[in-house]
Design a protein around this motif. Structure first.
Motif, short mmCIF file in Angstrom:
data_model
loop_
_atom_site.label_atom_id
_atom_site.label_comp_id
_atom_site.label_asym_id
_atom_site.label_seq_id
_atom_site.Cartn_x
_atom_site.Cartn_y
_atom_site.Cartn_z
N ASP A 42 13.59 -12.69 2.94
CA ASP A 42 14.62 -11.65 2.92
C ASP A 42 15.91 -12.19 2.29
OD1 ASP A 42 12.93 -9.88 4.20
OD2 ASP A 42 13.67 -10.39 6.21
N ALA A 43 16.26 -13.41 2.65
CA ALA A 43 17.54 -13.98 2.19
C ALA A 43 17.62 -14.00 0.66
CB ALA A 43 17.72 -15.38 2.76
N VAL A 44 16.53 -14.39 0.02
CA VAL A 44 16.54 -14.48 -1.44
C VAL A 44 16.68 -13.10 -2.06
CG1 VAL A 44 15.03 -15.01 -3.39
CG2 VAL A 44 15.37 -16.70 -1.58
N ARG A 45 16.00 -12.12 -1.48
CA ARG A 45 16.13 -10.76 -2.03
C ARG A 45 17.54 -10.23 -1.80
NH1 ARG A 45 10.68 -7.34 -0.78
NH2 ARG A 45 11.57 -5.99 -2.37
N LEU A 46 18.12 -10.56 -0.64
CA LEU A 46 19.49 -10.12 -0.37
C LEU A 46 20.47 -10.74 -1.37
CD1 LEU A 46 19.38 -10.49 3.52
CD2 LEU A 46 19.90 -8.37 2.29
N ALA A 64 13.76 -25.79 3.98
CA ALA A 64 13.38 -26.38 2.68
C ALA A 64 12.65 -25.35 1.83
CB ALA A 64 12.50 -27.61 2.91
N ALA A 65 11.77 -24.57 2.48
CA ALA A 65 11.04 -23.54 1.73
C ALA A 65 12.00 -22.47 1.22
CB ALA A 65 9.97 -22.91 2.63
N SER A 66 12.99 -22.13 2.02
CA SER A 66 13.93 -21.08 1.57
C SER A 66 14.77 -21.60 0.41
CB SER A 66 14.80 -20.58 2.73
OG SER A 66 15.71 -21.55 3.14
N ALA A 67 15.12 -22.89 0.44
CA ALA A 67 15.91 -23.46 -0.67
C ALA A 67 15.07 -23.44 -1.96
CB ALA A 67 16.35 -24.89 -0.33
N ARG A 68 13.79 -23.81 -1.82
CA ARG A 68 12.90 -23.79 -3.01
C ARG A 68 12.78 -22.38 -3.56
NH1 ARG A 68 9.66 -27.34 -0.22
NH2 ARG A 68 8.33 -25.65 0.57
N ARG A 69 12.61 -21.44 -2.64
CA ARG A 69 12.44 -20.03 -3.05
C ARG A 69 13.68 -19.54 -3.80
NH1 ARG A 69 9.22 -15.75 -0.33
NH2 ARG A 69 8.79 -17.00 1.50
N ALA A 70 14.86 -19.93 -3.28
CA ALA A 70 16.10 -19.50 -3.93
C ALA A 70 16.22 -20.10 -5.33
CB ALA A 70 17.30 -19.91 -3.07
N THR A 71 15.88 -21.39 -5.44
CA THR A 71 15.96 -22.04 -6.75
C THR A 71 15.03 -21.35 -7.74
OG1 THR A 71 16.44 -24.12 -5.65
CG2 THR A 71 15.71 -24.26 -7.94
N GLU A 72 13.79 -21.09 -7.29
CA GLU A 72 12.81 -20.44 -8.19
C GLU A 72 13.27 -19.04 -8.60
OE1 GLU A 72 9.08 -22.75 -6.12
OE2 GLU A 72 9.22 -20.57 -5.88
N SER A 73 14.03 -18.38 -7.73
CA SER A 73 14.48 -17.01 -8.04
C SER A 73 15.83 -16.99 -8.74
CB SER A 73 14.58 -16.18 -6.75
OG SER A 73 13.34 -16.17 -6.09
#
Ligand SMILES: C[S@@+](CC[C@H](N)C(=O)[O-])C[C@H]1O[C@@H](n2cnc3c(N)ncnc32)[C@H](O)[C@@H]1O
Length: 249
Positions: A42-46, A64-73
């Motif tokens: 949700d955070a990355v989409r927000l 760590a997964a959320s940080a990776r997801r943000a970087t990829e997005s």
């Protein structure tokens, strides 16, 4: 359209955004705290919608997964290792427009304490969105599995700090209990609705069926989720509430 559960989960987040003042597409510049934000879906989409997003979660792996997801997005989010009990040590008081706490109160030691933390970090007039698992749905699942004693154990179980998760599993709510909890911490519930009223009951051939079949199921969910009679059967319960005053209890 993606998997139904994900579509409906994101719908509950965008509902909160709209109530909190984002535009029709969910865009805006709100300061959003995703408490127990997990792996950051949700955070990355927000963040992609323009909001300033902070994720607080006690799991280093999830962060760590959320940080990776943000970087990829290609978006920025701030991840903080913490939990509902020590929020005040990590973020400034009255600094957020919206706190999202979805699928988290089931696991905290004391839901009332988590609500108090959320209240402290919200600006006056700010918004809180809570989603929790329903006790009615949990009981129906136990009955369907033939576990009548297990269902009976849930009838009068109180989803507060006294909940015995060793014997009962994760905490489960009735909508009235959720609304009472938020009201007890200075919030006024504005939206109370079911999340996945029927979606968990449909055969997977439809839940994973054609875009048209899935769109129809989503339309059904939108049609029934704010009707108490229907929402009483839903898997998830969501309350979106406004911070009106200081806590009274
Ligand atoms: C079921 S996941 C929900 C993740 C996300 N909010 C969502 O809706 O998909 C529960 C999350 O709550 C976090 N959590 C557990 N105890 C917590 C606590 N005391 N304070 C904050 N988060 C907590 C877990 O680490 C996990 O990431």
């Amino acid at each position: 359209m993606g998997p139904i559960r994900g579509v409906l989960a994101w719908q509950s987040v965008t509902d909160a955004l709209l109530v909190a003042g984002a535009d029709r597409d969910g865009r805006g510049e709100l300061a959003v705290l995703d408490l127990g934000g997990g792996t950051g879906a949700d955070a990355v989409r927000l963040a992609g919608l323009g909001h300033r997003v902070v994720v607080v979660d006690p799991s280093p792996d999830a962060l760590a997964a959320s940080a990776r997801r943000a970087t990829e997005s290609g978006v920025q989010i701030q991840g903080i290792l913490g939990d509902a009990t020590d929020l005040a040590e990590h973020v400034a008081p009255a600094s957020f427009d919206l706190v999202i706490c979805h699928g988290v109160l089931e696991f905290v030691a004391d839901p009332a304490q988590a609500l108090e933390s959320a209240r402290t970090v919200l600006r006056p007039g700010g918004w809180l969105s809570i989603m929790v698992a329903s006790r009615v749905a949990a009981m129906a699942a136990r009955v369907a599995a033939g576990d009548i004693a297990g269902a009976r154990a849930l009838v009068d179980a109180m989803p507060d700090a006294t909940w015995d998760s060793a014997s009962l599993g994760p905490r489960r709510w009735l909508q009235v209990e959720l609304d009472r909890l938020v009201a007890g911490h200075g919030f006024s519930p504005v939206v109370s609705q079911g999340v996945r009223v029927f979606a968990d009951s449909v055969p997977s051939a439809i839940a994973e069926g054609t875009p048209r079949e899935r769109a129809e199921l989503v339309e059904l969910e939108l049609q029934v989720r704010r009707n108490k009679e229907f929402a009483g059967h839903s898997a998830g319960l969501q309350t979106i509430a406004r911070l009106e005053s200081v806590a009274t209890t």
